[in-house]
Design a protein around this motif. Structure first.
Motif, PDB file in Angstrom:
ATOM      1  N   ALA A 130       0.971  -1.093   0.035  1.00  0.00           N
ATOM      2  CA  ALA A 130       0.092   0.144   0.128  1.00  0.00           C
ATOM      3  C   ALA A 130       0.720   1.110   0.102  1.00  0.00           C
ATOM      4  N   LYS A 131       1.947   1.194   0.725  1.00  0.00           N
ATOM      5  CA  LYS A 131       2.899   2.232   0.893  1.00  0.00           C
ATOM      6  C   LYS A 131       3.644   2.405  -0.400  1.00  0.00           C
ATOM      7  N   PHE A 132       4.046   1.361  -1.156  1.00  0.00           N
ATOM      8  CA  PHE A 132       4.749   1.707  -2.457  1.00  0.00           C
ATOM      9  C   PHE A 132       3.430   2.144  -3.535  1.00  0.00           C
ATOM     10  N   ILE A 133       2.386   1.748  -3.402  1.00  0.00           N
ATOM     11  CA  ILE A 133       1.465   2.215  -4.237  1.00  0.00           C
ATOM     12  C   ILE A 133       1.225   3.681  -4.263  1.00  0.00           C
ATOM     13  N   GLN A 134       1.072   3.904  -2.964  1.00  0.00           N
ATOM     14  CA  GLN A 134       0.933   5.420  -2.549  1.00  0.00           C
ATOM     15  C   GLN A 134       1.990   6.293  -2.946  1.00  0.00           C
ATOM     16  N   GLU A 135       3.197   5.871  -2.804  1.00  0.00           N
ATOM     17  CA  GLU A 135       4.422   6.703  -3.201  1.00  0.00           C
ATOM     18  C   GLU A 135       4.608   6.924  -4.638  1.00  0.00           C
ATOM     19  N   ASN A 136       4.043   5.738  -5.499  1.00  0.00           N
ATOM     20  CA  ASN A 136       4.255   5.588  -6.866  1.00  0.00           C
ATOM     21  C   ASN A 136       2.770   6.084  -7.561  1.00  0.00           C
ATOM     22  N   GLU A 137       1.882   6.619  -7.048  1.00  0.00           N
ATOM     23  CA  GLU A 137       0.662   6.828  -7.656  1.00  0.00           C
ATOM     24  C   GLU A 137       0.817   8.045  -8.688  1.00  0.00           C
ATOM     25  N   GLY A 138       0.018   7.744  -9.818  1.00  0.00           N
ATOM     26  CA  GLY A 138       0.293   8.467 -10.918  1.00  0.00           C
ATOM     27  C   GLY A 138       1.544   8.157 -11.950  1.00  0.00           C
ATOM     28  N   ASN A 139       2.397   7.208 -11.724  1.00  0.00           N
ATOM     29  CA  ASN A 139       3.551   6.734 -12.278  1.00  0.00           C
ATOM     30  C   ASN A 139       2.641   5.766 -13.282  1.00  0.00           C
ATOM     31  N   ASP A 140       2.340   5.997 -14.441  1.00  0.00           N
ATOM     32  CA  ASP A 140       1.716   4.898 -15.228  1.00  0.00           C
ATOM     33  C   ASP A 140       2.522   3.486 -15.437  1.00  0.00           C
ATOM     34  N   GLY A 141       3.570   3.797 -15.606  1.00  0.00           N
ATOM     35  CA  GLY A 141       4.437   2.321 -15.799  1.00  0.00           C
ATOM     36  C   GLY A 141       4.455   1.481 -14.588  1.00  0.00           C
ATOM     37  N   VAL A 142       4.538   2.200 -13.311  1.00  0.00           N
ATOM     38  CA  VAL A 142       4.565   1.385 -12.033  1.00  0.00           C
ATOM     39  C   VAL A 142       3.061   0.693 -11.837  1.00  0.00           C
ATOM     40  N   ASP A 143       2.211   1.827 -12.062  1.00  0.00           N
ATOM     41  CA  ASP A 143       0.660   1.317 -11.846  1.00  0.00           C
ATOM     42  C   ASP A 143       0.376   0.169 -12.827  1.00  0.00           C
ATOM     43  N   ARG A 144       0.875   0.032 -13.858  1.00  0.00           N
ATOM     44  CA  ARG A 144       0.413  -0.880 -14.993  1.00  0.00           C
ATOM     45  C   ARG A 144       1.153  -2.429 -14.741  1.00  0.00           C
ATOM     46  N   ILE A 145       2.502  -2.092 -14.204  1.00  0.00           N
ATOM     47  CA  ILE A 145       3.216  -3.529 -13.839  1.00  0.00           C
ATOM     48  C   ILE A 145       2.460  -3.790 -12.548  1.00  0.00           C
ATOM     49  N   ILE A 146       2.124  -2.968 -11.486  1.00  0.00           N
ATOM     50  CA  ILE A 146       1.596  -3.699 -10.278  1.00  0.00           C
ATOM     51  C   ILE A 146       0.116  -4.411 -10.500  1.00  0.00           C
ATOM     52  N   ARG A 147      -0.788  -3.764 -11.412  1.00  0.00           N
ATOM     53  CA  ARG A 147      -1.969  -4.216 -11.630  1.00  0.00           C
ATOM     54  C   ARG A 147      -1.833  -5.670 -12.430  1.00  0.00           C
ATOM     55  N   LYS A 148      -1.302  -5.630 -13.319  1.00  0.00           N
ATOM     56  CA  LYS A 148      -0.744  -6.812 -14.164  1.00  0.00           C
ATOM     57  C   LYS A 148      -0.370  -7.876 -13.065  1.00  0.00           C
ATOM     58  N   LYS A 149       0.612  -7.624 -12.413  1.00  0.00           N
ATOM     59  CA  LYS A 149       1.223  -8.859 -11.611  1.00  0.00           C
ATOM     60  C   LYS A 149       0.009  -8.989 -10.365  1.00  0.00           C
ATOM     61  N   LEU A 150      -0.776  -8.122 -10.055  1.00  0.00           N
ATOM     62  CA  LEU A 150      -1.817  -8.325  -9.117  1.00  0.00           C
ATOM     63  C   LEU A 150      -2.843  -9.455  -9.601  1.00  0.00           C
ATOM     64  N   VAL A 151      -3.289  -9.024 -10.837  1.00  0.00           N
ATOM     65  CA  VAL A 151      -4.063 -10.016 -11.642  1.00  0.00           C
ATOM     66  C   VAL A 151      -3.579 -11.253 -11.937  1.00  0.00           C
ATOM     67  N   LYS A 152      -2.160 -11.410 -12.165  1.00  0.00           N
ATOM     68  CA  LYS A 152      -1.719 -12.790 -12.312  1.00  0.00           C
ATOM     69  C   LYS A 152      -1.819 -13.589 -11.254  1.00  0.00           C
ATOM     70  N   VAL A 153      -1.324 -13.043 -10.045  1.00  0.00           N
ATOM     71  CA  VAL A 153      -1.383 -13.746  -8.541  1.00  0.00           C
ATOM     72  C   VAL A 153      -2.837 -13.974  -8.392  1.00  0.00           C
ATOM     73  N   ALA A 154      -3.784 -13.327  -8.577  1.00  0.00           N
ATOM     74  CA  ALA A 154      -5.402 -13.457  -8.304  1.00  0.00           C
ATOM     75  C   ALA A 154      -5.875 -14.706  -9.166  1.00  0.00           C
ATOM     76  N   LEU A 155      -5.201 -14.686 -10.389  1.00  0.00           N
ATOM     77  CA  LEU A 155      -5.810 -15.693 -11.430  1.00  0.00           C
ATOM     78  C   LEU A 155      -4.950 -17.183 -11.016  1.00  0.00           C
ATOM     79  N   VAL A 156      -3.778 -17.196 -10.496  1.00  0.00           N
ATOM     80  CA  VAL A 156      -3.029 -18.260  -9.853  1.00  0.00           C
ATOM     81  C   VAL A 156      -3.836 -18.921  -8.588  1.00  0.00           C
ATOM     82  N   LEU A 157      -4.151 -17.878  -7.801  1.00  0.00           N
ATOM     83  CA  LEU A 157      -4.790 -18.416  -6.647  1.00  0.00           C
ATOM     84  C   LEU A 157      -6.468 -18.870  -6.978  1.00  0.00           C
TER      85      LEU A 157
END
Length: 70
Positions: free
Chosen positions: A18-45
């Motif tokens: 949560a801290k990392f996301i808040q610190e990097n909010e608005g950085n489209d590259g970081v947002d995109r990477i985080i979202r894709k990884k979260l989706v991948k983890v959720a799909l695995v789970l």
């Protein structure tokens, strides 16, 4: 996707994420990477169950598909 949607618990890992996301909010590259990884983890789970993955992430299936494509 806002931090409140992603973080539902309070483990140290969730707090750091949560801290990392808040610190990097608005950085489209970081947002995109985080979202894709979260989706991948959720799909695995959920063993590929897209509806359940979207529910876990607090997003709808359309958003899940958009993140998967993007």
């Amino acid at each position: 996707m806002h931090t409140q949607t992603i973080v539902r618990g309070g483990t140290p890992l969730e707090q750091e994420l949560a801290k990392f996301i808040q610190e990097n909010e608005g950085n489209d590259g970081v947002d995109r990477i985080i979202r894709k990884k979260l989706v991948k983890v959720a799909l695995v789970l959920t063993r590929g169950n897209q509806s359940e993955a979207a529910r876990i992430l607090g997003i709808n299936r359309g958003t899940l598909h958009k993140v998967m494509k993007g």
